[in-house]
Motif scaffolding. Structure first.
Motif, PDB file in Angstrom:
ATOM      1  N   ARG A 190      -4.465  77.818  81.932  1.00 30.75           N
ATOM      2  CA  ARG A 190      -5.307  78.268  80.816  1.00 30.75           C
ATOM      3  C   ARG A 190      -4.407  78.712  79.676  1.00 30.75           C
ATOM      4  NH1 ARG A 190     -10.254  77.372  79.729  1.00 30.75           N
ATOM      5  NH2 ARG A 190     -10.827  77.929  81.842  1.00 30.75           N
ATOM      6  N   ILE A 210      -4.747  70.463  82.832  1.00 24.06           N
ATOM      7  CA  ILE A 210      -4.679  70.140  84.256  1.00 24.06           C
ATOM      8  C   ILE A 210      -3.844  68.878  84.440  1.00 24.06           C
ATOM      9  CG2 ILE A 210      -6.036  69.769  86.360  1.00 24.06           C
ATOM     10  CD1 ILE A 210      -8.482  70.731  84.839  1.00 24.06           C
ATOM     11  N   GLN A 265      -7.178  61.135  93.066  1.00 17.95           N
ATOM     12  CA  GLN A 265      -6.109  61.927  92.469  1.00 17.95           C
ATOM     13  C   GLN A 265      -6.069  63.304  93.104  1.00 17.95           C
ATOM     14  OE1 GLN A 265      -4.171  61.226  89.391  1.00 17.95           O
ATOM     15  NE2 GLN A 265      -4.750  59.110  89.792  1.00 17.95           N
ATOM     16  N   LEU A 290      -8.390  62.689  79.494  1.00 19.74           N
ATOM     17  CA  LEU A 290      -7.018  62.282  79.755  1.00 19.74           C
ATOM     18  C   LEU A 290      -6.219  62.313  78.463  1.00 19.74           C
ATOM     19  CD1 LEU A 290      -4.956  61.090  81.780  1.00 19.74           C
ATOM     20  CD2 LEU A 290      -5.769  58.824  81.093  1.00 19.74           C
ATOM     21  N   TYR A 314      -4.423  66.211  81.686  1.00 17.03           N
ATOM     22  CA  TYR A 314      -5.778  66.278  81.144  1.00 17.03           C
ATOM     23  C   TYR A 314      -5.952  67.588  80.386  1.00 17.03           C
ATOM     24  CZ  TYR A 314      -7.049  62.602  84.534  1.00 17.03           C
ATOM     25  OH  TYR A 314      -7.130  61.443  85.248  1.00 17.03           O
ATOM     26  N   PHE A 334      -7.895  74.348  78.738  1.00 15.59           N
ATOM     27  CA  PHE A 334      -7.492  74.338  80.147  1.00 15.59           C
ATOM     28  C   PHE A 334      -6.761  73.024  80.365  1.00 15.59           C
ATOM     29  CE2 PHE A 334      -7.461  76.061  84.201  1.00 15.59           C
ATOM     30  CZ  PHE A 334      -8.083  75.289  85.169  1.00 15.59           C
ATOM     31  N   SER A 368     -15.961  67.863  79.928  1.00 15.62           N
ATOM     32  CA  SER A 368     -15.281  67.170  81.008  1.00 15.62           C
ATOM     33  C   SER A 368     -13.779  67.108  80.760  1.00 15.62           C
ATOM     34  CB  SER A 368     -15.835  65.766  81.157  1.00 15.62           C
ATOM     35  OG  SER A 368     -15.353  65.186  82.346  1.00 15.62           O
ATOM     36  N   LEU A 369     -13.086  66.587  81.737  1.00 13.23           N
ATOM     37  CA  LEU A 369     -11.643  66.395  81.594  1.00 13.23           C
ATOM     38  C   LEU A 369     -11.388  65.180  80.708  1.00 13.23           C
ATOM     39  CD1 LEU A 369     -12.088  67.724  84.540  1.00 13.23           C
ATOM     40  CD2 LEU A 369      -9.738  66.993  84.931  1.00 13.23           C
ATOM     41  N   GLN A 383      -9.265  70.176  79.177  1.00 19.56           N
ATOM     42  CA  GLN A 383     -10.685  70.431  79.387  1.00 19.56           C
ATOM     43  C   GLN A 383     -11.106  71.634  78.561  1.00 19.56           C
ATOM     44  OE1 GLN A 383     -11.903  71.603  83.402  1.00 19.56           O
ATOM     45  NE2 GLN A 383     -13.804  70.440  83.171  1.00 19.56           N
ATOM     46  N   PHE A 440      -5.220  67.057  92.075  1.00 18.00           N
ATOM     47  CA  PHE A 440      -5.119  67.836  90.851  1.00 18.00           C
ATOM     48  C   PHE A 440      -4.431  69.172  91.094  1.00 18.00           C
ATOM     49  CE2 PHE A 440      -7.521  65.644  87.577  1.00 18.00           C
ATOM     50  CZ  PHE A 440      -8.170  64.675  88.314  1.00 18.00           C
ATOM     51  N   GLY A 441      -3.722  69.607  90.064  1.00 19.30           N
ATOM     52  CA  GLY A 441      -3.182  70.951  90.079  1.00 19.30           C
ATOM     53  C   GLY A 441      -4.284  71.954  89.790  1.00 19.30           C
ATOM     54  N   PRO A 442      -3.976  73.240  89.920  1.00 16.95           N
ATOM     55  CA  PRO A 442      -4.986  74.277  89.709  1.00 16.95           C
ATOM     56  C   PRO A 442      -5.280  74.549  88.245  1.00 16.95           C
ATOM     57  CG  PRO A 442      -2.897  75.256  90.303  1.00 16.95           C
ATOM     58  CD  PRO A 442      -2.717  73.778  90.426  1.00 16.95           C
ATOM     59  N   GLY A 443      -4.516  73.964  87.354  1.00 21.18           N
ATOM     60  CA  GLY A 443      -4.792  74.137  85.932  1.00 21.18           C
ATOM     61  C   GLY A 443      -4.027  75.282  85.301  1.00 21.18           C
ATOM     62  N   PHE A 454      -0.552  62.583  85.608  1.00 27.34           N
ATOM     63  CA  PHE A 454      -1.464  62.534  84.474  1.00 27.34           C
ATOM     64  C   PHE A 454      -1.720  63.940  83.944  1.00 27.34           C
ATOM     65  CE2 PHE A 454      -2.573  58.127  84.907  1.00 27.34           C
ATOM     66  CZ  PHE A 454      -2.397  57.863  86.245  1.00 27.34           C
TER      67      PHE A 454
END
Lengths: 117, 112
Positions: A113, A93, A106, A46, A36, A91, A43-44, A38, A108-111, A34
């Motif tokens: 930027r 993710i 889930q 989708l 996302y 951001f 919030s995140l 942010q 999550f990856g570190p994101g 998935f």
């Protein structure tokens, strides 16, 4: 536990260029991932569901021609922001459900930027 | 439309106290509710999941309750520590497997 990585962690690009973000499941296979987005203090949201071997499913309001998703293998999904504009700065993710999961948490990856100048 | 609400104001508490965060939802009947921790500039980290037929779930200093009648979940951190300072997100499973809908999160600050 299952680990998800993203690359790059930060990217700055000029308006009009394209940027590719990679999401990898390091120690498990993910047929679904998935993406996302942010914005600061929000919030995140989708954006899309990435499916290995088939087309991604986009959420309402997300332009599929602008946010290209490719899930070429069981461990890699990529998000390409095409013709990026400053309003795409955010951001990003990715996430993946755990392998053989009986529940729906889930990983999550570190994101990443993204800053578009 | 489906809506998930968390207190947008930061929760500021003294170390050692219990932090209680609230998640309310409307127009929704989720089978699961999840809580995540997010540190600045990082992706969320899964903490706890509670099913609709469970009233309470515990994990170490964490406790989650789920009241499907009130459409509310409470997230408690007992004996809070400064290291618990972060944003806590609640998330509901969407209309298909694994799709998560997140609340806006509540920032917790634990003072030493």
């Amino acid at each position: 536990g299952a680990v998800v990585s993203q690359h790059p962690s930060r990217v700055i690009c000029k308006s009009g260029t394209s940027v590719k973000i990679e999401c990898r499941s390091l120690d498990f296979q993910a047929t679904t991932m998935f993406w996302y987005r942010q914005f600061p203090k929000q919030s995140l949201m989708l954006m899309a569901t990435s499916n290995e071997g088939s087309k991604a499913t986009y959420e309402q309001g997300v332009e599929k021609d602008k946010f290209l998703i490719n899930h070429a293998s069981l461990t890699l999904s990529t998000l390409t922001v095409t013709s990026a504009h400053p309003e795409d700065s955010s951001f990003y993710i990715c996430s993946a459900p755990p392998p053989r999961g009986a529940s729906y948490e889930q990983y999550f990856g570190p994101g990443t930027r993204l800053t578009v100048t | 439309s489906q809506k998930i609400e968390q207190n947008s104001e930061a929760l500021n508490i003294q170390e050692g106290k219990t932090a209680t965060l609230t998640c309310n939802y409307t127009n929704y009947s989720p089978a699961y509710l999840q809580w995540y921790r997010q540190d600045p500039g990082r992706g969320p980290v899964f903490l706890l999941l509670i099913r609709e037929n469970e009233k309470e779930k515990r994990k170490e200093r964490l406790k989650v309750t789920f009241d499907t009648t009130l459409k509310q979940s409470l997230f408690h951190i007992t004996a809070s520590q400064p290291a618990d300072s972060a944003t806590y997100l609640c998330a509901l499973v969407g209309d298909s497997s694994y799709k998560l809908i997140f609340g806006s999160g509540t920032r917790l600050l634990v003072r030493p």
